[in-house]
Design a protein around this motif. Sequence first.
Motif, PDB file in Angstrom:
ATOM      1  N   PRO A  68       0.829  -1.206   0.000  1.00 55.66           N
ATOM      2  CA  PRO A  68       0.000   0.000   0.000  1.00 55.66           C
ATOM      3  C   PRO A  68       0.868   1.262   0.000  1.00 55.66           C
ATOM      4  O   PRO A  68       1.981   1.261   0.543  1.00 55.66           O
ATOM      5  CB  PRO A  68      -0.780  -0.087   1.314  1.00 55.66           C
ATOM      6  CG  PRO A  68      -0.623  -1.480   1.792  1.00 55.66           C
ATOM      7  CD  PRO A  68       0.659  -1.979   1.215  1.00 55.66           C
ATOM      8  N   GLN A  69       0.346   2.313  -0.593  1.00 50.95           N
ATOM      9  CA  GLN A  69       1.075   3.581  -0.604  1.00 50.95           C
ATOM     10  C   GLN A  69       1.132   4.175   0.800  1.00 50.95           C
ATOM     11  O   GLN A  69       2.153   4.730   1.203  1.00 50.95           O
ATOM     12  CB  GLN A  69       0.400   4.546  -1.570  1.00 50.95           C
ATOM     13  CG  GLN A  69       1.215   5.767  -1.884  1.00 50.95           C
ATOM     14  CD  GLN A  69       0.592   6.567  -3.015  1.00 50.95           C
ATOM     15  OE1 GLN A  69      -0.621   6.537  -3.233  1.00 50.95           O
ATOM     16  NE2 GLN A  69       1.421   7.266  -3.760  1.00 50.95           N
ATOM     17  N   LYS A  70       0.023   4.048   1.561  1.00 51.44           N
ATOM     18  CA  LYS A  70      -0.024   4.552   2.940  1.00 51.44           C
ATOM     19  C   LYS A  70      -0.759   3.551   3.816  1.00 51.44           C
ATOM     20  O   LYS A  70      -1.829   3.059   3.449  1.00 51.44           O
ATOM     21  CB  LYS A  70      -0.768   5.889   3.005  1.00 51.44           C
ATOM     22  CG  LYS A  70      -0.026   7.041   2.420  1.00 51.44           C
ATOM     23  CD  LYS A  70      -0.776   8.336   2.651  1.00 51.44           C
ATOM     24  CE  LYS A  70       0.002   9.488   2.052  1.00 51.44           C
ATOM     25  NZ  LYS A  70      -0.667  10.759   2.247  1.00 51.44           N
ATOM     26  N   SER A  76      -4.771   2.049  -2.962  1.00 50.94           N
ATOM     27  CA  SER A  76      -3.686   2.732  -3.654  1.00 50.94           C
ATOM     28  C   SER A  76      -2.348   2.149  -3.238  1.00 50.94           C
ATOM     29  O   SER A  76      -2.028   2.095  -2.053  1.00 50.94           O
ATOM     30  CB  SER A  76      -3.713   4.236  -3.336  1.00 50.94           C
ATOM     31  OG  SER A  76      -2.696   4.895  -4.053  1.00 50.94           O
ATOM     32  N   GLY A  77      -1.603   1.705  -4.227  1.00 47.35           N
ATOM     33  CA  GLY A  77      -0.298   1.116  -3.954  1.00 47.35           C
ATOM     34  C   GLY A  77       0.263   0.487  -5.206  1.00 47.35           C
ATOM     35  O   GLY A  77      -0.005   0.952  -6.317  1.00 47.35           O
ATOM     36  N   LEU A  78       1.007  -0.587  -5.021  1.00 52.11           N
ATOM     37  CA  LEU A  78       1.671  -1.224  -6.146  1.00 52.11           C
ATOM     38  C   LEU A  78       1.818  -2.721  -5.895  1.00 52.11           C
ATOM     39  O   LEU A  78       2.225  -3.132  -4.805  1.00 52.11           O
ATOM     40  CB  LEU A  78       3.063  -0.610  -6.335  1.00 52.11           C
ATOM     41  CG  LEU A  78       3.903  -1.125  -7.492  1.00 52.11           C
ATOM     42  CD1 LEU A  78       3.301  -0.719  -8.832  1.00 52.11           C
ATOM     43  CD2 LEU A  78       5.316  -0.587  -7.382  1.00 52.11           C
ATOM     44  N   GLU A  80       4.095  -5.153  -6.070  1.00 55.55           N
ATOM     45  CA  GLU A  80       5.555  -5.054  -6.181  1.00 55.55           C
ATOM     46  C   GLU A  80       6.155  -6.177  -7.006  1.00 55.55           C
ATOM     47  O   GLU A  80       7.161  -5.988  -7.673  1.00 55.55           O
ATOM     48  CB  GLU A  80       6.202  -5.039  -4.798  1.00 55.55           C
ATOM     49  CG  GLU A  80       5.973  -3.755  -4.059  1.00 55.55           C
ATOM     50  CD  GLU A  80       6.789  -3.687  -2.776  1.00 55.55           C
ATOM     51  OE1 GLU A  80       7.190  -4.734  -2.231  1.00 55.55           O
ATOM     52  OE2 GLU A  80       7.028  -2.554  -2.324  1.00 55.55           O
ATOM     53  N   SER A 103      -0.923   4.738 -13.307  1.00 55.68           N
ATOM     54  CA  SER A 103      -0.227   5.462 -12.239  1.00 55.68           C
ATOM     55  C   SER A 103      -0.129   4.689 -10.928  1.00 55.68           C
ATOM     56  O   SER A 103       0.798   4.901 -10.164  1.00 55.68           O
ATOM     57  CB  SER A 103      -0.916   6.799 -11.983  1.00 55.68           C
ATOM     58  OG  SER A 103      -2.249   6.584 -11.557  1.00 55.68           O
ATOM     59  N   SER A 104      -1.087   3.837 -10.652  1.00 57.89           N
ATOM     60  CA  SER A 104      -1.042   3.064  -9.413  1.00 57.89           C
ATOM     61  C   SER A 104      -1.949   1.846  -9.552  1.00 57.89           C
ATOM     62  O   SER A 104      -2.610   1.659 -10.556  1.00 57.89           O
ATOM     63  CB  SER A 104      -1.463   3.913  -8.209  1.00 57.89           C
ATOM     64  OG  SER A 104      -2.841   4.212  -8.279  1.00 57.89           O
ATOM     65  N   SER A 106      -4.614  -1.006  -7.189  1.00 60.44           N
ATOM     66  CA  SER A 106      -5.390  -1.253  -5.977  1.00 60.44           C
ATOM     67  C   SER A 106      -5.780  -2.722  -5.966  1.00 60.44           C
ATOM     68  O   SER A 106      -5.827  -3.365  -7.020  1.00 60.44           O
ATOM     69  CB  SER A 106      -6.639  -0.369  -5.936  1.00 60.44           C
ATOM     70  OG  SER A 106      -7.496  -0.681  -7.021  1.00 60.44           O
ATOM     71  N   GLN A 122       7.062  -2.806   7.432  1.00 58.76           N
ATOM     72  CA  GLN A 122       6.264  -2.416   6.268  1.00 58.76           C
ATOM     73  C   GLN A 122       5.098  -3.385   6.139  1.00 58.76           C
ATOM     74  O   GLN A 122       5.267  -4.606   6.166  1.00 58.76           O
ATOM     75  CB  GLN A 122       7.100  -2.461   4.994  1.00 58.76           C
ATOM     76  CG  GLN A 122       6.276  -2.115   3.761  1.00 58.76           C
ATOM     77  CD  GLN A 122       7.014  -2.397   2.462  1.00 58.76           C
ATOM     78  OE1 GLN A 122       8.054  -3.028   2.454  1.00 58.76           O
ATOM     79  NE2 GLN A 122       6.449  -1.915   1.376  1.00 58.76           N
TER      80      GLN A 122
END
Length: 144
Positions: A68-70, A76-78, A80, A103-104, A106, A122
């Motif tokens: 997650p980005q946050k 929202s994130g990536l 990986e 751009s991202s 989910s 993390q």
Amino acid sequence: MLKHVMYMLVLVVCMAGQAQGNQFCPDKSKIQTGTGYFQYQASGVLWQGPKVEPGEFIHAFSGAVFAPQKGDDRRSGLVEKCVYTNQRDELVVLRPCLSDVASSMSLADSLHWERENTSFDQLVYLCKENQPGNCAFNVKDNRR
């Protein structure tokens, strides 16, 4: 009667739209090696892996990791990495390269993504499945 038909048509269109939105790690049969690297491209995302040795091929899908980005926000994130094994049971990792179009990412609603803490505390979501379709996610399209 016409109302019922229109309702069914709207329902089918909505379901088709949702099904098209889900993405998955590349199917092992679609991963190409012609460039000398494991790779696959779709929906504005290039999945790139390590250099291919002569005679090497992807044997099985092992799972995926989403960061997650946050916090623990699944919206929202990536993704990986998508993890596979080759014919010698060695890990092969494909990582995404997002284009200007994407751009991202989910996570799609799925019970297969499980929260887990990794190094440095993390938070990530792991999908430990043998079918890429169980590790569904969405790619945010900047054109929309």
